[in-house]
Write a protein that holds these residues in place. Sequence first.
Motif, PDB file in Angstrom:
ATOM      1  N   UNK A  70       0.825  -1.208   0.000  1.00  0.00           N
ATOM      2  CA  UNK A  70       0.000   0.000   0.000  1.00  0.00           C
ATOM      3  C   UNK A  70       0.864   1.264   0.000  1.00  0.00           C
ATOM      4  N   UNK A  71       0.553   2.187  -0.918  1.00  0.00           N
ATOM      5  CA  UNK A  71       1.214   3.493  -1.021  1.00  0.00           C
ATOM      6  C   UNK A  71       2.715   3.394  -1.285  1.00  0.00           C
ATOM      7  N   UNK A  72       3.171   2.248  -1.775  1.00  0.00           N
ATOM      8  CA  UNK A  72       4.567   2.095  -2.158  1.00  0.00           C
ATOM      9  C   UNK A  72       4.691   2.205  -3.685  1.00  0.00           C
ATOM     10  N   UNK A  73       5.921   2.185  -4.176  1.00  0.00           N
ATOM     11  CA  UNK A  73       6.191   2.121  -5.605  1.00  0.00           C
ATOM     12  C   UNK A  73       7.214   1.008  -5.835  1.00  0.00           C
ATOM     13  N   UNK A  74       7.424   0.653  -7.093  1.00  0.00           N
ATOM     14  CA  UNK A  74       8.372  -0.425  -7.382  1.00  0.00           C
ATOM     15  C   UNK A  74       9.818   0.063  -7.310  1.00  0.00           C
ATOM     16  N   UNK A  75      10.036   1.383  -7.369  1.00  0.00           N
ATOM     17  CA  UNK A  75      11.393   1.943  -7.294  1.00  0.00           C
ATOM     18  C   UNK A  75      11.417   3.104  -6.315  1.00  0.00           C
ATOM     19  N   UNK A  76      11.230   2.810  -5.048  1.00  0.00           N
ATOM     20  CA  UNK A  76      11.076   3.840  -4.022  1.00  0.00           C
ATOM     21  C   UNK A  76      12.335   4.680  -3.820  1.00  0.00           C
ATOM     22  N   UNK A  77      12.142   5.993  -3.781  1.00  0.00           N
ATOM     23  CA  UNK A  77      13.238   6.914  -3.502  1.00  0.00           C
ATOM     24  C   UNK A  77      13.035   7.619  -2.161  1.00  0.00           C
ATOM     25  N   UNK A  78      11.810   7.535  -1.617  1.00  0.00           N
ATOM     26  CA  UNK A  78      11.504   8.244  -0.375  1.00  0.00           C
ATOM     27  C   UNK A  78      11.891   7.448   0.856  1.00  0.00           C
ATOM     28  N   UNK A  79      12.209   6.165   0.688  1.00  0.00           N
ATOM     29  CA  UNK A  79      12.740   5.358   1.783  1.00  0.00           C
ATOM     30  C   UNK A  79      13.421   4.133   1.178  1.00  0.00           C
ATOM     31  N   UNK A  80      13.671   3.115   1.981  1.00  0.00           N
ATOM     32  CA  UNK A  80      14.415   1.931   1.547  1.00  0.00           C
ATOM     33  C   UNK A  80      13.804   1.321   0.287  1.00  0.00           C
ATOM     34  N   UNK A  81      14.612   1.211  -0.764  1.00  0.00           N
ATOM     35  CA  UNK A  81      14.151   0.642  -2.029  1.00  0.00           C
ATOM     36  C   UNK A  81      14.340  -0.871  -2.004  1.00  0.00           C
ATOM     37  N   UNK A  82      13.465  -1.556  -1.249  1.00  0.00           N
ATOM     38  CA  UNK A  82      13.653  -2.986  -1.030  1.00  0.00           C
ATOM     39  C   UNK A  82      13.420  -3.813  -2.295  1.00  0.00           C
ATOM     40  N   UNK A  83      12.574  -3.341  -3.208  1.00  0.00           N
ATOM     41  CA  UNK A  83      12.320  -4.091  -4.444  1.00  0.00           C
ATOM     42  C   UNK A  83      13.609  -4.208  -5.254  1.00  0.00           C
ATOM     43  N   UNK A  84      14.300  -3.086  -5.427  1.00  0.00           N
ATOM     44  CA  UNK A  84      15.547  -3.088  -6.188  1.00  0.00           C
ATOM     45  C   UNK A  84      16.598  -3.954  -5.516  1.00  0.00           C
ATOM     46  N   UNK A  85      16.684  -3.874  -4.191  1.00  0.00           N
ATOM     47  CA  UNK A  85      17.664  -4.680  -3.459  1.00  0.00           C
ATOM     48  C   UNK A  85      17.365  -6.168  -3.612  1.00  0.00           C
ATOM     49  N   UNK A  86      16.093  -6.529  -3.606  1.00  0.00           N
ATOM     50  CA  UNK A  86      15.697  -7.923  -3.778  1.00  0.00           C
ATOM     51  C   UNK A  86      16.077  -8.425  -5.172  1.00  0.00           C
ATOM     52  N   UNK A  87      15.840  -7.591  -6.179  1.00  0.00           N
ATOM     53  CA  UNK A  87      16.187  -7.958  -7.553  1.00  0.00           C
ATOM     54  C   UNK A  87      17.685  -8.176  -7.687  1.00  0.00           C
ATOM     55  N   UNK A  88      18.479  -7.253  -7.151  1.00  0.00           N
ATOM     56  CA  UNK A  88      19.934  -7.347  -7.230  1.00  0.00           C
ATOM     57  C   UNK A  88      20.442  -8.620  -6.562  1.00  0.00           C
ATOM     58  N   UNK A  89      19.849  -8.961  -5.431  1.00  0.00           N
ATOM     59  CA  UNK A  89      20.284 -10.161  -4.710  1.00  0.00           C
ATOM     60  C   UNK A  89      19.926 -11.423  -5.498  1.00  0.00           C
ATOM     61  N   UNK A  90      18.765 -11.435  -6.131  1.00  0.00           N
ATOM     62  CA  UNK A  90      18.371 -12.585  -6.957  1.00  0.00           C
ATOM     63  C   UNK A  90      19.324 -12.783  -8.133  1.00  0.00           C
ATOM     64  N   UNK A  91      19.766 -11.679  -8.727  1.00  0.00           N
ATOM     65  CA  UNK A  91      20.654 -11.765  -9.891  1.00  0.00           C
ATOM     66  C   UNK A  91      22.080 -12.129  -9.512  1.00  0.00           C
TER      67      UNK A  91
END
Length: 408
Positions: A70-91
């Motif tokens: 809720x109220x998040x985005x896929x590439x958050x800049x206003x706080x921890x960008x956990x989606x991007x970090x998860x993607x990087x770790x998977x790769x």
Amino acid sequence: MKLLLLILIISCQECLTKKKSSKYEHSVRYHIFTLDKNQTIDLVHNIDVNISGICNPKTRSDYKLITHGFAETWNMTFRWNWVQEMIEEMLKSNQAKSLCIIAVDWAELAKGAKLTMNYWKAIENMKVTAEIMSIYSDKMKMNEKKFHCIGFSLGAHMCSIFYKTYFEMYKRKPFRITGLDPAGPFFSSKNTSEKLHHTDADLVDIIHTSDNFGLDEKNGHMDFYPDLGDINACNEVKQRFDNLENVILYEETTTNKKGVEYKEIQLNNLTEIDTLSVENLKKKLNSLFCKVKDFFSNKPKRVFISLHQFFGCSHLMSVRYFIYSINKCDYKSHMCNKKQDFEMKKCLDNSNSYDFARMGYHTERSNNKYLTSYGNFYLNTTNKPPYCDPSQNYKPGFFRSLWNKIIG
């Protein structure tokens, strides 16, 4: 005549559904990552792209769909960008070559309203989001038995509605959902057709970390409870922000723009004599007001992060555990009938066998007796990243290591 009327009603319903999906079509995007592609692919704006060739089923055998909350985005800049970090770790994982990772961007609908945030509207918007996701996924010709939808908070229920809708539309049941502390508010009273449930997929594993924001229900094939719900890593945060004044005025070895450190203000230091002095009381209150105003004016992002850390620490720990489980932690878990049994060490498995119950990314590698158990699983974590003792991780022998490389 009745048959004709029934056909017309069904046709009208399908038309309305398509019309509603079309209205919000540009509000849902798939951003796709593979090991050999650094850019994302936006299926809305790239209308000429060969969708079925983006993640070729012949070369990509695992599809990871990540849905934010809720109220998040896929590439958050206003706080921890956990989606991007998860993607990087998977790769970085051993499976990277076979992965097709999809960050689902439904931010506009997840917010619920344009100018404000509307949680109830966001819940309502999940259905139309699920319809668009189902259409995208079918066009990509992905094998649903290789689907793994990973959702945080409201995103966990988004995975559920997506899988239910996909099954309704194509009569094919996807493989796995990982619910990262599924949202609790207003979901306890909903029936199983409106929230995450073990009937949604072949495997539903859930990590429960928050009593305040999470769903206090057992709904998966495997439900994990690290630290019995009292998350070790958040105890320091709780102590640091033990009252509202500290949340507002807390500084971590930082200073304000004038170089003067903020001093903690204790309202309970106002003595009875001070309170009788109107001037003294005015001065103290004015001083407090000025400091708070200055802090909010100069550090709005820091205040937001501090408040979010205080109230959402346990909730977000489910995401942290999952990310560290990809490459750094086994999170060996123990199946117990109740948490009291785990506390009394009645259900600890001392075996070094490879097929123990795992919390997180590699849950599907657990022994089949756990995967089909509908059990509760407990484990202890540490209070510092990666929140596990690496020395306790399973170390496979030569043949097991060789086999792991073969299967990716």
